[in-house]
Write a protein that holds these residues in place. Sequence first.
Motif, PDB file in Angstrom:
ATOM      1  N   TYR A   1      -5.858  10.494  -9.026  1.00 24.40           N
ATOM      2  CA  TYR A   1      -5.516  11.491  -8.208  1.00 24.40           C
ATOM      3  C   TYR A   1      -5.503  11.542  -6.784  1.00 24.40           C
ATOM      4  CZ  TYR A   1      -6.229  14.168 -12.868  1.00 24.40           C
ATOM      5  OH  TYR A   1      -6.330  14.366 -13.921  1.00 24.40           O
TER       6      TYR A   1
ATOM      7  N   SER B   1      -2.701   1.243  -4.432  1.00 23.46           N
ATOM      8  CA  SER B   1      -2.409   2.631  -4.622  1.00 23.46           C
ATOM      9  C   SER B   1      -3.436   3.371  -5.329  1.00 23.46           C
ATOM     10  CB  SER B   1      -0.948   2.572  -5.102  1.00 23.46           C
ATOM     11  OG  SER B   1      -0.685   4.107  -5.741  1.00 23.46           O
ATOM     12  N   ASN B   2      -3.433   4.564  -5.217  1.00 22.31           N
ATOM     13  CA  ASN B   2      -4.370   5.506  -5.829  1.00 22.31           C
ATOM     14  C   ASN B   2      -3.678   5.515  -7.637  1.00 22.31           C
ATOM     15  OD1 ASN B   2      -2.010   6.945  -4.735  1.00 22.31           O
ATOM     16  ND2 ASN B   2      -2.918   8.795  -5.772  1.00 22.31           N
TER      17      ASN B   2
ATOM     18  N   SER C   1       7.938   4.579  -4.563  1.00 26.47           N
ATOM     19  CA  SER C   1       8.447   3.551  -3.719  1.00 26.47           C
ATOM     20  C   SER C   1       8.412   2.167  -4.527  1.00 26.47           C
ATOM     21  CB  SER C   1       7.917   3.451  -2.474  1.00 26.47           C
ATOM     22  OG  SER C   1       6.589   2.874  -2.243  1.00 26.47           O
TER      23      SER C   1
ATOM     24  N   SER D   1      -8.015  10.445  -2.941  1.00 27.83           N
ATOM     25  CA  SER D   1      -8.134   9.472  -1.911  1.00 27.83           C
ATOM     26  C   SER D   1      -8.895   8.540  -2.322  1.00 27.83           C
ATOM     27  CB  SER D   1      -8.298   9.999  -0.620  1.00 27.83           C
ATOM     28  OG  SER D   1      -7.798  11.176  -0.388  1.00 27.83           O
TER      29      SER D   1
ATOM     30  N   ALA E   1       0.783  -1.247   0.013  1.00 25.71           N
ATOM     31  CA  ALA E   1      -0.123  -0.156  -0.124  1.00 25.71           C
ATOM     32  C   ALA E   1       0.922   1.309   0.013  1.00 25.71           C
ATOM     33  CB  ALA E   1      -0.947  -0.042   1.131  1.00 25.71           C
ATOM     34  N   THR E   2       1.818   1.305  -0.821  1.00 25.31           N
ATOM     35  CA  THR E   2       2.688   2.335  -0.876  1.00 25.31           C
ATOM     36  C   THR E   2       2.634   3.340  -2.051  1.00 25.31           C
ATOM     37  OG1 THR E   2       4.679   0.991  -1.981  1.00 25.31           O
ATOM     38  CG2 THR E   2       4.385   1.016   0.382  1.00 25.31           C
ATOM     39  N   ASN E   3       3.316   4.211  -2.285  1.00 22.74           N
ATOM     40  CA  ASN E   3       3.232   5.241  -3.243  1.00 22.74           C
ATOM     41  C   ASN E   3       3.956   4.643  -4.659  1.00 22.74           C
ATOM     42  OD1 ASN E   3       4.843   6.053  -1.153  1.00 22.74           O
ATOM     43  ND2 ASN E   3       5.932   7.568  -2.666  1.00 22.74           N
TER      44      ASN E   3
ATOM     45  N   TRP F   1       6.769  17.976  -2.979  1.00 25.18           N
ATOM     46  CA  TRP F   1       6.588  16.455  -3.629  1.00 25.18           C
ATOM     47  C   TRP F   1       7.157  16.377  -4.885  1.00 25.18           C
ATOM     48  CZ3 TRP F   1       3.426  18.941  -0.320  1.00 25.18           C
ATOM     49  CH2 TRP F   1       2.918  18.535   0.800  1.00 25.18           C
TER      50      TRP F   1
ATOM     51  N   GLN G   1      11.619  -0.403  -5.311  1.00 26.70           N
ATOM     52  CA  GLN G   1      11.578  -1.778  -4.595  1.00 26.70           C
ATOM     53  C   GLN G   1      12.116  -2.844  -5.380  1.00 26.70           C
ATOM     54  OE1 GLN G   1       7.810  -2.606  -2.291  1.00 26.70           O
ATOM     55  NE2 GLN G   1       8.074  -0.480  -1.944  1.00 26.70           N
TER      56      GLN G   1
HETATM   57  C1  LIG Z   1       0.011  18.109  -1.714  1.00 25.45           C
HETATM   58  C2  LIG Z   1      -0.933  16.841  -1.947  1.00 25.45           C
HETATM   59  C3  LIG Z   1      -2.170  17.242  -1.898  1.00 25.45           C
HETATM   60  C4  LIG Z   1      -3.373  16.459  -1.973  1.00 25.45           C
HETATM   61  N1  LIG Z   1      -4.665  16.783  -1.869  1.00 25.45           N
HETATM   62  C5  LIG Z   1      -5.756  15.849  -2.001  1.00 25.45           C
HETATM   63  C6  LIG Z   1      -6.938  16.328  -1.845  1.00 25.45           C
HETATM   64  O1  LIG Z   1      -7.143  17.292  -1.585  1.00 25.45           O
HETATM   65  N2  LIG Z   1      -7.929  15.211  -2.024  1.00 25.45           N
HETATM   66  C7  LIG Z   1      -7.666  14.145  -2.167  1.00 25.45           C
HETATM   67  O2  LIG Z   1      -8.618  13.145  -2.197  1.00 25.45           O
HETATM   68  N3  LIG Z   1      -6.492  13.545  -2.381  1.00 25.45           N
HETATM   69  C8  LIG Z   1      -5.146  14.541  -2.222  1.00 25.45           C
HETATM   70  N4  LIG Z   1      -4.164  14.027  -2.291  1.00 25.45           N
HETATM   71  C9  LIG Z   1      -3.581  12.596  -2.811  1.00 25.45           C
HETATM   72  C10 LIG Z   1      -3.777  11.770  -1.504  1.00 25.45           C
HETATM   73  O3  LIG Z   1      -3.041  12.262  -0.620  1.00 25.45           O
HETATM   74  C11 LIG Z   1      -3.663  10.419  -2.227  1.00 25.45           C
HETATM   75  O4  LIG Z   1      -4.309  10.135  -3.178  1.00 25.45           O
HETATM   76  C12 LIG Z   1      -3.733   9.265  -0.970  1.00 25.45           C
HETATM   77  O5  LIG Z   1      -2.956   9.532   0.163  1.00 25.45           O
HETATM   78  C13 LIG Z   1      -3.180   8.140  -1.459  1.00 25.45           C
HETATM   79  O6  LIG Z   1      -3.453   7.066  -0.492  1.00 25.45           O
HETATM   80  P1  LIG Z   1      -2.604   5.790  -0.569  1.00 25.45           P
HETATM   81  O7  LIG Z   1      -2.824   4.954   0.825  1.00 25.45           O
HETATM   82  O8  LIG Z   1      -2.661   5.127  -1.856  1.00 25.45           O
HETATM   83  O9  LIG Z   1      -0.925   6.355  -0.231  1.00 25.45           O
HETATM   84  P2  LIG Z   1      -0.181   7.292   0.727  1.00 25.45           P
HETATM   85  O10 LIG Z   1      -1.054   7.969   1.267  1.00 25.45           O
HETATM   86  O11 LIG Z   1       0.779   8.071  -0.197  1.00 25.45           O
HETATM   87  O12 LIG Z   1       0.413   6.100   1.624  1.00 25.45           O
HETATM   88  C14 LIG Z   1       1.486   5.461   1.157  1.00 25.45           C
HETATM   89  C15 LIG Z   1       2.251   4.944   2.386  1.00 25.45           C
HETATM   90  O13 LIG Z   1       3.407   4.172   2.027  1.00 25.45           O
HETATM   91  C16 LIG Z   1       4.452   4.739   3.023  1.00 25.45           C
HETATM   92  N5  LIG Z   1       5.641   4.135   2.161  1.00 25.45           N
HETATM   93  C17 LIG Z   1       6.358   4.562   0.990  1.00 25.45           C
HETATM   94  N6  LIG Z   1       7.306   3.800   0.849  1.00 25.45           N
HETATM   95  C18 LIG Z   1       7.518   2.770   1.938  1.00 25.45           C
HETATM   96  C19 LIG Z   1       8.521   1.715   1.921  1.00 25.45           C
HETATM   97  N7  LIG Z   1       9.406   1.331   1.188  1.00 25.45           N
HETATM   98  N8  LIG Z   1       8.060   0.771   2.915  1.00 25.45           N
HETATM   99  C20 LIG Z   1       6.949   1.268   3.835  1.00 25.45           C
HETATM  100  N9  LIG Z   1       6.259   2.311   3.806  1.00 25.45           N
HETATM  101  C21 LIG Z   1       6.308   3.042   2.546  1.00 25.45           C
HETATM  102  C22 LIG Z   1       4.476   5.839   2.751  1.00 25.45           C
HETATM  103  O14 LIG Z   1       5.232   6.633   4.048  1.00 25.45           O
HETATM  104  C23 LIG Z   1       2.969   6.234   3.084  1.00 25.45           C
HETATM  105  O15 LIG Z   1       2.522   6.364   4.651  1.00 25.45           O
HETATM  106  C24 LIG Z   1      -2.931  14.946  -2.174  1.00 25.45           C
HETATM  107  C25 LIG Z   1      -1.690  14.510  -2.306  1.00 25.45           C
HETATM  108  C26 LIG Z   1      -0.785  15.687  -1.988  1.00 25.45           C
HETATM  109  C27 LIG Z   1       0.764  15.045  -1.933  1.00 25.45           C
END
Ligand SMILES: Cc1cc2nc3c(=O)[nH]c(=O)nc-3n(C[C@H](O)[C@H](O)[C@H](O)COP(=O)(O)OP(=O)(O)OC[C@H]3O[C@@H](n4cnc5c(N)ncnc54)[C@H](O)[C@@H]3O)c2cc1C
Length: 222
Positions: free
Chosen positions: A201, A191-192, A15, A203, A10-12, A153, A19
């Motif tokens: 884009y 992942s998104n 990353s 959440s 569940a990482t971006n 970012w 990996q």
């Molecule tokens: C500046 C900004 C503004 C945004 N604004 C909005 C908004 O207004 N509305 C909206 O809906 N979305 C917004 N988003 C997008 C939203 O943040 C993401 O779509 C959402 O967080 C994705 O969720 P996720 O769980 O897939 O990934 P993430 O939230 O990115 O979580 C991934 C996790 O993986 C962890 N990770 C990475 N690499 C490793 C590794 N090697 N080992 C272990 N852990 C690791 C990271 O630390 C992180 O905690 C925004 C994003 C940014 C950066």
Amino acid sequence: MECAKKVILATNRFSLEKQDWEGLQQPRIREYLTKAVKDIPAAKLYFSYDYPWWRSSPVYSDYMISDSPLRQTYDFGTSKSNPQKSVLQAMYTDSDIPYWDELFTRGYVNEPHGHFVLMGKEFEQVAHKYLAEIYKIPVENIPQPTKAAAYLWENYPYGGAWQIWMPGFIWPSVERQMTKLSVNDDVFVVSNAFNARSFSYWSNAALQAVELAMPYFGLKPK
Ligand SMILES: Cc1cc2nc3c(=O)[nH]c(=O)nc-3n(C[C@H](O)[C@H](O)[C@H](O)COP(=O)(O)OP(=O)(O)OC[C@H]3O[C@@H](n4cnc5c(N)ncnc54)[C@H](O)[C@@H]3O)c2cc1C
């Protein structure tokens, strides 16, 4: 040795690209990972001050959009427990990134503070110049911030803020293959970045990615 039977990554996107696991090195997966979507950089900057000087602006609003490199400026409020602490989110942008990148590189004065980087004098002067124009307040009337923190970012460890789809890829096909990367291993990407339903884009795309993996765990999305 005990091994996990099922793994969820569940990482971006960035990353995943870094990996070291053979499933992520398969040519087709590699292509999707690096070419199907593109990272979009973004930046934020926060200042804290002893008082909310911007509220005396003749054009005050708690949310300002400008054509300056600051783009979006938010009044983040005054602390209830400490009224001598007010925060301004001076900048939130996904354009003019090279401009800020240069200042970031020249400007940070300290070790990174969590994810954010504490900023130096030049950064403050440039931001104040634009804030003076936005709020129509003489720049010399803007007090020195007590703290300045910013984040870009773009690079390691996060990569871009979010992703956009690139031309030439069949989105549902990328989405399906990026959810379960390998035929033999139960490794799932949640992942998104590769979600085709919410344009990758936000959440909600991350939540939809979870729903796509649920059936592999015998779970049904509602
Ligand atoms: C500046 C900004 C503004 C945004 N604004 C909005 C908004 O207004 N509305 C909206 O809906 N979305 C917004 N988003 C997008 C939203 O943040 C993401 O779509 C959402 O967080 C994705 O969720 P996720 O769980 O897939 O990934 P993430 O939230 O990115 O979580 C991934 C996790 O993986 C962890 N990770 C990475 N690499 C490793 C590794 N090697 N080992 C272990 N852990 C690791 C990271 O630390 C992180 O905690 C925004 C994003 C940014 C950066």
